[in-house]
Design an enzyme around this catalytic site. Structure first.
Site, PDB file in Angstrom:
ATOM      1  N   SER A 278       0.864  -1.180   0.000  1.00  0.00           N
ATOM      2  CA  SER A 278       0.000   0.000   0.000  1.00  0.00           C
ATOM      3  C   SER A 278       0.899   1.229   0.000  1.00  0.00           C
ATOM      4  CB  SER A 278      -0.878   0.023   1.250  1.00  0.00           C
ATOM      5  OG  SER A 278      -0.116   0.433   2.375  1.00  0.00           O
ATOM      6  N   ASP A 279       0.316   2.381  -0.242  1.00  0.00           N
ATOM      7  CA  ASP A 279       1.051   3.618   0.010  1.00  0.00           C
ATOM      8  C   ASP A 279       0.906   3.934   1.507  1.00  0.00           C
ATOM      9  OD1 ASP A 279       2.507   5.945  -0.205  1.00  0.00           O
ATOM     10  OD2 ASP A 279       1.460   6.678  -1.974  1.00  0.00           O
ATOM     11  N   TRP A 280       1.572   4.987   1.940  1.00  0.00           N
ATOM     12  CA  TRP A 280       1.696   5.337   3.354  1.00  0.00           C
ATOM     13  C   TRP A 280       0.312   5.497   4.010  1.00  0.00           C
ATOM     14  CZ3 TRP A 280       6.219   5.572   6.044  1.00  0.00           C
ATOM     15  CH2 TRP A 280       6.159   6.119   7.328  1.00  0.00           C
TER      16      TRP A 280
END
Ligand code: BGC
Length: 737
Positions: A278-280
């Site tokens: 995932s992104d942050w």
């Protein structure tokens, strides 16, 4: 016992029998499935608890508060941002010493260099030169890898046609073909330098509505596949092992919860067997997106859509065990995700008796940073990235410089604006400032360089303008250094205005009003609206954020020790109202015609950009002959091969960019007026001519329909070969079945 677990002992045995065949493919190639690796993955998996498996599915950031109990408990698989080698060494030892001894992957965003900063990626793309793109990635990875890092959280491959979006500076620009080349070069370069790539952000992130970061994206299936997916496919074909899901919704579905993109396309169609992260904190953001009632549901959605690793939110650790125990997430899905993490760890060679870290020590690691050859490479790439937009009366280069030069603008002396956003370990004191370079090198030629900042880098006040005007008035030439401060570019820096910020235009106007010739150097993170800027200048050098060595590189160009060859990777609009804008527009049913009031047009502006995609001048001049096709008729499996003679008709050595575009004249869907399909750089001495052959596989001339099916339709195609996307230098090829 399930069939799956019955297989494990057999596979474990196989693992013992097979010599460990390294699955590391040569740079630029996709690693083949390796039975030895698969057996080791399966064996390890069979010995892990559910909690340990879930631990592998977490990417956490290092901070001074980081508690290595996380490692001892097996609660983390990837550790990011360990900027001290000592942290890597300690965490690595810890991980290897606990049950299973599964090594950590050490990751970081190294967007354009670790300690030695190269130009921002948009500038690297502007080199239109794959070798330069690869060099930048190679040195970036060498510095990172010497500090024990395994995985870069880049390259960003998001196409964008919208300069309002601040992240355009992190990517390859507007064109899918240039982006494909950029992707493959970045993956190869990183790998050759000892690091793996993360392709981000999957997918469509750069098409955010209104150019506002994180905003919704709406793309037809054909547009998604024709434009936004190909750079990712190219990166995977070049051997990338990790993909990061995007923050945005695509047609209403967040990138972190999209089974169509993450599972059907990436896994199913492309056979990608690496990690999707995932992104942050993006797993948690599924709640804010309004597609998950709570964090537990967010985890279920993300993991079932195909996100193997949760970056930063920690929610997989909080909820996945329970979700498996209550049957909401099948164990098979966990095994699949963890297998991918382990497979990548094996492929990166991390398990081999600490091979990668054995030699790691703080002294040798420090010696690998800011090395002269890395700084020289950064200077070379910076020189190649700068685009000469205007050079009236050959103001440049300053071969016989005037006696007194006024450098105006705070950016000329601000190391941060040279380095750019995502500065990593970059050090201000290692940046030769543009002002100092100009001063020292021109002093040797008897030239005085005066300086006035006039205002801060964003030019929020006019207080210093009077002093700047006075200095300019006594000079023979004004070099104004203006544009966007570094902090106005990259993530979450969307803009609604694309002119020079705040009072900069007023400052430029005052400089022009002195009557002195003005050379404008622009530091910027995106195409800007230069309508009112261009007339105030004699020459313009477009420098992006040129990196650690940018000041030296710009001085090389200004003094004529190098000749500009950069090309615009995004169209430069005339007005904000034109964006999104790209060269590959469709004709419409009413193509623009001068004087036709019912043609596609604006009543207050041209439809064309101020400077087209692919544009860039040189200190010399070139001609490109009409293209000669090897064959006027080609079959679907053939290649279109066009040869031109490029001649340097000027008086200086220089590099010309030769670009090949096609236009499908008649098809079942309306097709773009131009599509880039090949490019090359050619170095020529004054008077020298050279034949340049550009090739495009016919298989590359097609498009996708609404169902995602790709086809090349036989028929006639215009083939344009020239120096930018507006070239009219053409031939026609016929494609037959
Ligand atoms: C960015 C990513 C980056 C991540 C980790 C996010 O905010 O969108 O590009 O890799 O942070 O730093």
């Amino acid at each position: 016992m399930s069939n799956r677990s019955r297989l494990f002992p057999a596979l474990a045995l196989l693992a013992l029998l097979l010599p460990f065949a390294s699955a590391r493919a040569p740079a630029g190639e996709r690693p083949a499935a390796d039975p030895a690796v698969e057996a080791r993955v399966a064996d390890l998996l069979s010995r892990m608890s559910l909690e340990e498996k879930v631990g592998q599915m977490f990417l956490g950031g290092w901070s001074p508060q980081f508690d290595d109990k996380e490692i001892v408990d097996g609660a983390i698989g990837i550790l990011s941002n360990t900027d001290e080698v000592a942290n890597v060494i300690a965490a690595d030892r810890r991980a290897r010493s606990v049950r299973h001894g599964i090594p950590l992957i050490f990751s970081r965003d190294i967007i354009h260099g670790y300690r030695t900063l190269f130009p921002m990626p948009l500038g690297i793309a502007a080199t239109f030169d794959e070798a330069a793109m690869e060099t930048a990635a190679l040195h970036t990875a060498k510095e990172g890898s010497a500090q024990g890092l395994d995985l870069n959280l880049g390259p960003m491959l998001d196409l964008s046609r919208d300069a309002r979006w601040g992240r355009v500076v992190e990517g390859p620009g507007e064109d899918p073909f240039l982006a494909r080349r950029f992707a493959a070069a970045a993956v190869r370069g990183l790998k050759a330098g000892g690091m793996a790539a993360t392709l981000k952000h999957f997918v469509g992130y750069g098409a955010a509505e209104s150019g506002r970061d994180y905003n919704a994206v709406d793309l037809s299936e054909s547009r998604l596949r024709d434009l936004y997916l190909p750079p990712f496919k190219a990166g995977i074909d070049a051997g990338a092992q990790v993909v990061m899901a995007a923050f945005n919704t695509l047609n209403g579905v967040p990138g972190t919860a999209n089974p169509h993109t993450l599972t059907e396309i990436l896994r199913g169609e492309w056979g990608f067997d690496g990690i999707v992260m995932s992104d942050w904190d993006a797993v948690r953001e599924l709640v804010a997106h309004g597609v998950a009632a709570d964090e537990r549901k967010a985890v279920e959605k993300a993991v079932m859509a195909g996100v193997d690793v949760d970056m930063a939110s920690g929610l997989y650790r909080d909820h996945l065990v329970e979700l498996v125990k209550t049957g909401r997430v099948p164990m098979a899905r966990i095994d699949e995700a963890v297998s991918r993490v382990l497979r990548v760890k094996f492929r990166l060679g991390l398990f081999e008796p600490a091979e990668k870290r054995r030699s790691l020590d703080p002294t040798t690691a420090a010696a690998a940073l800011a090395r002269p050859e890395t700084r020289e490479a950064a200077r070379d790439v910076a020189r190649r990235s700068v685009v000469l937009l205007k050079n009236d009366g050959n103001l440049l280069p300053l071969v016989a410089p005037p006696k007194r030069i006024a450098v105006i603008g705070a950016m000329a002396a601000d190391a941060g604006d040279h380095m750019g956003a995502w500065g990593a370990l970059g050090r201000r004191e290692e940046v030769p400032l543009f002002l100092d370079e100009m001063r020292t090198r021109l002093a040797a030629k008897g030239v005085t360089v005066d300086y006035e900042a006039a205002c801060d880098d964003a030019c929020r006040s006019t207080e210093g303008f009077a002093a700047a005007v006075k200095t300019a008035a006594t000079a023979d030439l004004v070099v104004a250094v203006l544009g966007e401060p570094w902090w106005m570019t990259a993530e979450s820096t969307s803009r609604t205005r694309l002119g020079l910020p705040n009072h900069q235009q007023a400052l430029l106007d005052l400089m022009a009003a002195t009557g002195k010739p003005v050379l404008l150097v622009v530091f910027a993170g995106r195409p800007m609206v230069l309508r009112d800027v261009v007339p105030k200048t004699r020459a313009i050098l477009w420098a992006y954020s040129p990196g650690t060595m940018g000041g030296a590189a710009l001085t090389d160009l200004i003094l004529g020790e190098a000749n500009p060859s950069g090309r615009l990777p995004m169209s430069m609009p005339r007005a904000v109202g034109q964006v999104p804008i790209s060269y590959d527009r469709l004709p419409t049913g009413r193509p623009w015609k001068p004087g036709d009031e019912l043609a596609t047009r604006y009543v207050d502006e041209e439809i064309t950009p101020l400077f087209p995609f692919g544009f860039g001048l040189s200190y010399t001049s070139f001609t490109i002959s009409p293209p000669k096709l090897a064959q006027g008729t080609v079959r679907l499996g053939d290649t279109v091969s066009a040869t031109v003679t490029v001649t340097n008709t000027g008086t200086r050595a220089g590099r010309e960019s030769v670009q090949l575009y096609v236009h499908d004249l008649l098809a079942s869907r309306s097709r773009p007026r131009r599509e880039l399909k090949a490019f090359a750089m050619v170095d020529l001495k004054p008077g020298e001519s050279r034949e340049v052959r550009l090739e495009a596989p016919v298989a590359d001339l097609g498009f996708h329909d609404d169902h995602g099916r790709y086809r090349v339709e036989p028929g006639r195609f215009e083939v344009f070969v020239g120096a930018d996307s507006d070239t009219e230098n053409r031939a026609v090829v016929t494609v037959v079945e």
